[in-house]
Design an enzyme around this catalytic site. Structure first.
Site, PDB file in Angstrom:
ATOM      1  N   ASP A 255      76.836  -1.318  51.682  1.00 43.08           N
ATOM      2  CA  ASP A 255      77.560  -0.255  52.392  1.00 43.08           C
ATOM      3  C   ASP A 255      77.229  -0.350  53.884  1.00 43.08           C
ATOM      4  OD1 ASP A 255      78.687   2.879  51.668  1.00 43.08           O
ATOM      5  OD2 ASP A 255      77.762   2.552  53.624  1.00 43.08           O
TER       6      ASP A 255
ATOM      7  N   ASP B 291      84.147   0.639  53.420  1.00 45.44           N
ATOM      8  CA  ASP B 291      82.901   0.003  53.903  1.00 45.44           C
ATOM      9  C   ASP B 291      81.876  -0.215  52.798  1.00 45.44           C
ATOM     10  OD1 ASP B 291      81.938   2.609  53.456  1.00 45.44           O
ATOM     11  OD2 ASP B 291      80.567   2.502  55.161  1.00 45.44           O
ATOM     12  N   GLU B 292      82.340  -0.258  51.557  1.00 43.35           N
ATOM     13  CA  GLU B 292      81.390  -0.241  50.448  1.00 43.35           C
ATOM     14  C   GLU B 292      81.908  -1.102  49.300  1.00 43.35           C
ATOM     15  OE1 GLU B 292      81.279   3.742  49.010  1.00 43.35           O
ATOM     16  OE2 GLU B 292      79.851   3.287  47.412  1.00 43.35           O
TER      17      GLU B 292
HETATM   18  P1  TTP Z   1      80.126   6.434  54.435  1.00 43.62           P
HETATM   19  O1  TTP Z   1      79.723   5.052  54.044  1.00 43.62           O
HETATM   20  O2  TTP Z   1      79.916   7.540  53.478  1.00 43.62           O
HETATM   21  O3  TTP Z   1      79.386   6.883  55.756  1.00 43.62           O
HETATM   22  P2  TTP Z   1      79.007   6.012  57.028  1.00 43.62           P
HETATM   23  O4  TTP Z   1      79.343   4.577  56.852  1.00 43.62           O
HETATM   24  O5  TTP Z   1      79.581   6.679  58.245  1.00 43.62           O
HETATM   25  O6  TTP Z   1      77.450   6.226  57.096  1.00 43.62           O
HETATM   26  P3  TTP Z   1      76.305   5.594  56.158  1.00 43.62           P
HETATM   27  O7  TTP Z   1      75.442   4.804  57.070  1.00 43.62           O
HETATM   28  O8  TTP Z   1      75.594   6.770  55.583  1.00 43.62           O
HETATM   29  O9  TTP Z   1      77.001   4.764  55.132  1.00 43.62           O
HETATM   30  O10 TTP Z   1      81.661   6.445  54.814  1.00 43.62           O
HETATM   31  C1  TTP Z   1      82.293   5.350  55.473  1.00 43.62           C
HETATM   32  C2  TTP Z   1      83.299   5.857  56.475  1.00 43.62           C
HETATM   33  O11 TTP Z   1      84.247   6.697  55.815  1.00 43.62           O
HETATM   34  C3  TTP Z   1      82.703   6.713  57.549  1.00 43.62           C
HETATM   35  O12 TTP Z   1      82.204   5.928  58.626  1.00 43.62           O
HETATM   36  C4  TTP Z   1      83.843   7.582  57.945  1.00 43.62           C
HETATM   37  C5  TTP Z   1      84.660   7.736  56.701  1.00 43.62           C
HETATM   38  N1  TTP Z   1      84.378   9.060  56.113  1.00 43.62           N
HETATM   39  C6  TTP Z   1      85.235  10.110  56.409  1.00 43.62           C
HETATM   40  O13 TTP Z   1      86.241   9.918  57.102  1.00 43.62           O
HETATM   41  N2  TTP Z   1      84.943  11.352  55.909  1.00 43.62           N
HETATM   42  C7  TTP Z   1      83.834  11.600  55.150  1.00 43.62           C
HETATM   43  O14 TTP Z   1      83.606  12.752  54.726  1.00 43.62           O
HETATM   44  C8  TTP Z   1      82.953  10.521  54.848  1.00 43.62           C
HETATM   45  C9  TTP Z   1      81.712  10.732  54.010  1.00 43.62           C
HETATM   46  C10 TTP Z   1      83.263   9.263  55.355  1.00 43.62           C
HETATM   47 MG    MG Z   2      78.783   3.547  55.092  1.00 48.56          MG
END
Ligand code: TTP
Ligand code: MG
Length: 410
Positions: free
Chosen positions: A13, A108-109
């Site tokens: 991720d 992103d995962e």
């Molecule tokens: P995530 O992988 O949940 O968050 P992240 O990549 O920003 O942070 P982390 O380092 O904890 O992984 O989500 C990926 C992207 O999805 C995030 O950058 C923005 C989008 N997103 C939203 O638009 N709304 C949300 O509520 C969440 C959780 C994510």
């Molecule tokens: Mg992320």
């Protein structure tokens, strides 16, 4: 005898994805508290916060107003989706260069089934380092990686390792790895489940996994078993390749065309149960049920119904199929040559824990109990009254009745 390799799953991720993409494109943003989501004080919520911003308590889902109050110096960006989609595609392409067994879960995962890949990369740990390095070199982004024997533990591990992390949970250590963590870290525990568990004095995953299964079932119905398994680091969901299982269906052609309603219903019930078992086995639920009929003159029709709620219940699939069948038969006088039933619009069944009412929970409990017995003793070890009629129609093997075309479309 050749022993089957034990599964190893990698969960990867990207860190602060939307924000990190912005920071790559604009180096002035690097190392600063940055929020993607909209103007400060606007009506929206934070979509992504840089780790510098998180130090001020900012997180995804927080109202922008609160975010700008907690961290007035944060830089707020509206964001632009095409940039993130482009980065996501390049990220997935890098992963696909390493191996084909890849299940993207969001932009992103992804989950990777890396079973056996140590022979190519030296170790799975080395493979993860190589992937992280390429993502960094080519995209400028940091990825966090969890490695474990199953999906749920790999996901918790990657989350825990953030940012720029790499965490491997040794086989056999799943329970002890999860035990000290707060219950909210367990995927599938929503706010409501968390509240109930805390009310019971259960604050850690370790405390949850020593709860007797029967007690969890009495509080959460069939979802209690999912909780129990998750807390114990047991998860047999497979890595599903993209496009896999967009729909699941089973159909059969009769030896002799038939108009016999009870025979059609019995076959529909049996095929529906096979579909339901497959759906549950894949950890999925479906929103749409489709009936297929081919008549004696080879005319083929399909009729679909979209359910108000997703399901993996044999009964719901069958009941919907029966309604569609009755409608179709009332319009057509020819005998039926082929009958099939399928489900589509599939979603992961995880995360539904809070949404099941008690009758749905009982139904799910029953389905799972039947699945376990069938897994052990064969599909026809348990038969619903209706399908017993099929003994006279189809040849029976340990695997079930011999039907012609199980299908899993892509
Ligand atoms: P995530 O992988 O949940 O968050 P992240 O990549 O920003 O942070 P982390 O380092 O904890 O992984 O989500 C990926 C992207 O999805 C995030 O950058 C923005 C989008 N997103 C939203 O638009 N709304 C949300 O509520 C969440 C959780 C994510
Ligand atoms: Mg992320």
């Amino acid at each position: 005898m050749i022993e089957k390799a034990k599964t190893t799953i990698m969960h990867i991720d990207l860190d602060a994805f939307f924000v990190s993409v912005e920071q790559v494109l604009n180096p002035e943003l690097r190392g600063k508290p940055v929020v993607v989501g909209g103007r400060p004080g606007g009506r929206g919520v934070v979509a992504a916060a840089s780790y510098e911003a998180r130090a001020f308590g900012l997180h995804a889902g927080m109202p922008l107003k609160t975010a700008s109050r907690l961290c007035p110096q944060a830089i707020f960006i509206e964001g632009s989706f095409p940039k993130y989609r482009d980065a996501s595609q390049r990220f997935m392409a890098i992963l696909a260069d390493f191996l084909p067994f890849l299940e993207p879960v969001s932009l992103d995962e992804a989950y990777l089934d890396v079973t056996g890949f140590e022979s190519i990369y030296g170790s799975i740990h080395q493979m993860a380092i190589a992937i992280k390095q390429r993502v960094k070199d080519e995209l400028g982004l940091c990825a966090s990686v969890g490695i474990a024997s199953c999906k749920i533990v790999a996901k918790v591990a990657s989350e825990l390792s953030k940012p720029d992390g790499l965490l491997e949970v040794a086989r056999g250590e799943e329970r002890s790895f999860l035990a000290p963590l707060p219950i909210a870290k367990l995927p599938g525990i929503g706010k409501k489940t968390e509240r109930i568990l805390r009310g019971l004095g259960i604050n850690t995953i370790g405390r949850l996994c020593i709860m007797p299964l029967a007690a969890l079932k009495s509080h959460f119905g069939a979802s209690g078993e999912v909780l129990y398994r998750s807390a114990n680091g047991i998860d047999d969901r497979k890595v599903e390749l993209p496009g896999a299982a967009k729909s699941i269906s089973r159909e059969t052609t009769f030896g002799k065309d038939t108009k016999d309603r009870s025979r059609l219903m019995a076959t529909l019930r049996y095929l529906g149960e096979r579909v339901g078992a497959d759906l549950r086995g894949r950890g999925k639920q479906a929103k749409c049920v489709t009936l297929k009929l081919r008549y004696a003159d080879f005319t083929t029709i399909t009729r679909s119904h979209t359910l108000p709620q997703t399901t993996d219940s044999d009964q719901v699939i069958f009941d919907t199929g029966v309604k569609l069948l009755s409608g179709a038969l009332s319009l057509e006088k020819q005998p039926v040559r082929l009958i099939g039933i399928g489900v589509s619009s599939l979603v992961e069944s995880g995360g539904q824990l809070d949404m099941l009412d008690s009758s749905a929970q009982r139904q799910e409990q029953l389905n799972r109990a039947i699945d376990r017995i069938r897994h052990k003793y064969g599909f026809t070890a348990i038969q619903t009254g209706r399908t017993l009629l099929l003994k006279d129609i189809f040849p029976e093997t340990e695997e079930g009745y011999t039907i012609h075309t199980p299908s899993l479309s892509r």
